[in-house]
Scaffold this motif. Structure first.
Motif, PDB file in Angstrom:
ATOM      1  N   LEU A 135      -0.724   1.434  -6.433  1.00 45.17           N
ATOM      2  CA  LEU A 135      -2.375   1.833  -6.833  1.00 45.17           C
ATOM      3  C   LEU A 135      -2.881   0.359  -7.656  1.00 45.17           C
ATOM      4  CD1 LEU A 135      -1.730   5.412  -8.258  1.00 45.17           C
ATOM      5  CD2 LEU A 135      -2.368   4.526  -5.912  1.00 45.17           C
ATOM      6  N   PRO A 136      -4.028   0.151  -7.204  1.00 49.07           N
ATOM      7  CA  PRO A 136      -4.888   0.880  -6.481  1.00 49.07           C
ATOM      8  C   PRO A 136      -4.916   0.314  -5.008  1.00 49.07           C
ATOM      9  CG  PRO A 136      -5.970  -1.158  -7.576  1.00 49.07           C
ATOM     10  CD  PRO A 136      -4.553  -0.899  -8.115  1.00 49.07           C
ATOM     11  N   SER A 137      -4.187  -0.440  -4.805  1.00 51.75           N
ATOM     12  CA  SER A 137      -3.932  -0.944  -3.109  1.00 51.75           C
ATOM     13  C   SER A 137      -3.980   0.365  -2.301  1.00 51.75           C
ATOM     14  CB  SER A 137      -2.827  -1.634  -2.828  1.00 51.75           C
ATOM     15  OG  SER A 137      -2.721  -2.963  -3.540  1.00 51.75           O
ATOM     16  N   ALA A 138      -3.190   1.314  -2.348  1.00 52.19           N
ATOM     17  CA  ALA A 138      -2.826   2.396  -1.535  1.00 52.19           C
ATOM     18  C   ALA A 138      -3.985   3.296  -1.525  1.00 52.19           C
ATOM     19  CB  ALA A 138      -1.678   3.291  -2.240  1.00 52.19           C
ATOM     20  N   LEU A 139      -4.811   3.316  -2.548  1.00 53.87           N
ATOM     21  CA  LEU A 139      -6.221   4.039  -2.450  1.00 53.87           C
ATOM     22  C   LEU A 139      -7.428   3.348  -1.659  1.00 53.87           C
ATOM     23  CD1 LEU A 139      -6.531   5.063  -6.276  1.00 53.87           C
ATOM     24  CD2 LEU A 139      -6.438   6.539  -4.400  1.00 53.87           C
ATOM     25  N   TYR A 140      -7.370   1.966  -1.626  1.00 47.21           N
ATOM     26  CA  TYR A 140      -8.499   1.241  -0.884  1.00 47.21           C
ATOM     27  C   TYR A 140      -8.169   0.294   0.062  1.00 47.21           C
ATOM     28  CZ  TYR A 140     -10.537   3.024  -5.424  1.00 47.21           C
ATOM     29  OH  TYR A 140     -11.018   3.901  -6.194  1.00 47.21           O
ATOM     30  N   ILE A 186       0.794  -0.989  -0.040  1.00 45.51           N
ATOM     31  CA  ILE A 186      -0.189  -0.151  -0.054  1.00 45.51           C
ATOM     32  C   ILE A 186       0.895   1.281   0.099  1.00 45.51           C
ATOM     33  CG2 ILE A 186      -2.108  -1.118   1.079  1.00 45.51           C
ATOM     34  CD1 ILE A 186      -1.396  -0.073   3.856  1.00 45.51           C
ATOM     35  N   GLY A 187       2.093   1.191  -0.340  1.00 43.31           N
ATOM     36  CA  GLY A 187       2.886   2.417  -0.533  1.00 43.31           C
ATOM     37  C   GLY A 187       2.517   2.983  -1.796  1.00 43.31           C
ATOM     38  N   LEU A 188       2.858   4.276  -1.844  1.00 42.12           N
ATOM     39  CA  LEU A 188       2.957   4.961  -3.069  1.00 42.12           C
ATOM     40  C   LEU A 188       3.880   4.733  -4.404  1.00 42.12           C
ATOM     41  CD1 LEU A 188       1.972   8.503  -1.681  1.00 42.12           C
ATOM     42  CD2 LEU A 188       0.318   6.825  -2.417  1.00 42.12           C
TER      43      LEU A 188
END
Length: 195
Positions: free
Chosen positions: A62-67, A9-11
């Motif tokens: 992304l999209p892990s970091a978003l959600y 979930i890192g950017l």
């Protein structure tokens, strides 16, 4: 495996690609930055049980970091890895990435690239690089992840790939054996390869 799924979930530009490769080396089938149309359609419909995770054990960037909070609800007993990096170094790397040819106008031509544009805009509030905006989003993202997991510390690992947080932290967190090869180092700019 003793976990359901793994979410990096890192950017972008915090070692997400290296993490993806490391997970695959460890036998955790992972995909970096899924931005296919099916994933996009599911996410804009608030469907967080992703079809892609029927085939993969992990996704990174992304999209892990978003959600991440929704994935924690839908995939209980999962592991979350927040890759981090010193902010000024991250800003420099992101600025370099945004100034590359990948972000010029032809980027808008394919559906897959439009999906990527949607995820980037959702994360940063802008598709185009702004140092002030991106730095703000970087800090807010870390703050929101740490706040969300404050009572679930066993589910979250902070991993600074750039400073050498590699197998010695990742493997115990996932309860997997250390491999006998060097940690993968993708998209390296000004760092030496770490072991």
């Amino acid at each position: 495996m003793k976990f359901n799924k793994v979410f990096g979930i890192g950017l972008n530009k915090t070692g997400t690609n290296s993490l993806n490769l490391a997970l695959n080396i460890l036998g955790v089938k992972s995909m970096h930055y899924p931005h296919d149309l099916q994933t996009y359609k599911e996410l804009i419909s608030c469907n967080y049980k992703l079809s892609i995770l029927k085939e993969y054990d992990a996704i990174t960037d992304l999209p892990s970091a978003l959600y991440f909070n929704h994935y924690d609800e839908v995939y209980p007993n999962s592991k979350f890895i927040l890759t981090t990096r010193e902010r000024s170094s991250w800003i420099k790397s992101v600025r370099n990435q945004w100034s590359s040819n990948i972000f010029i106008e032809p980027f808008f031509e394919s559906d897959y690239k439009k999906v990527a544009m949607f995820f980037i805009s959702s994360m940063y509030g802008s598709y185009y690089f702004s140092e002030q905006r991106f730095a703000y989003c970087y800090d807010k993202h870390i703050e929101s992840v740490l706040d969300y997991f404050k009572d679930k510390k066993d589910s979250l690992l902070l991993l600074d790939v750039c400073n050498g947080d590699v197998w010695n932290k990742l493997c115990p967190f996932l309860e997997l054996e250390n491999p006998l090869i060097s940690f993968p180092w993708e998209n390296k700019t000004n760092y030496k390869k770490l072991t």
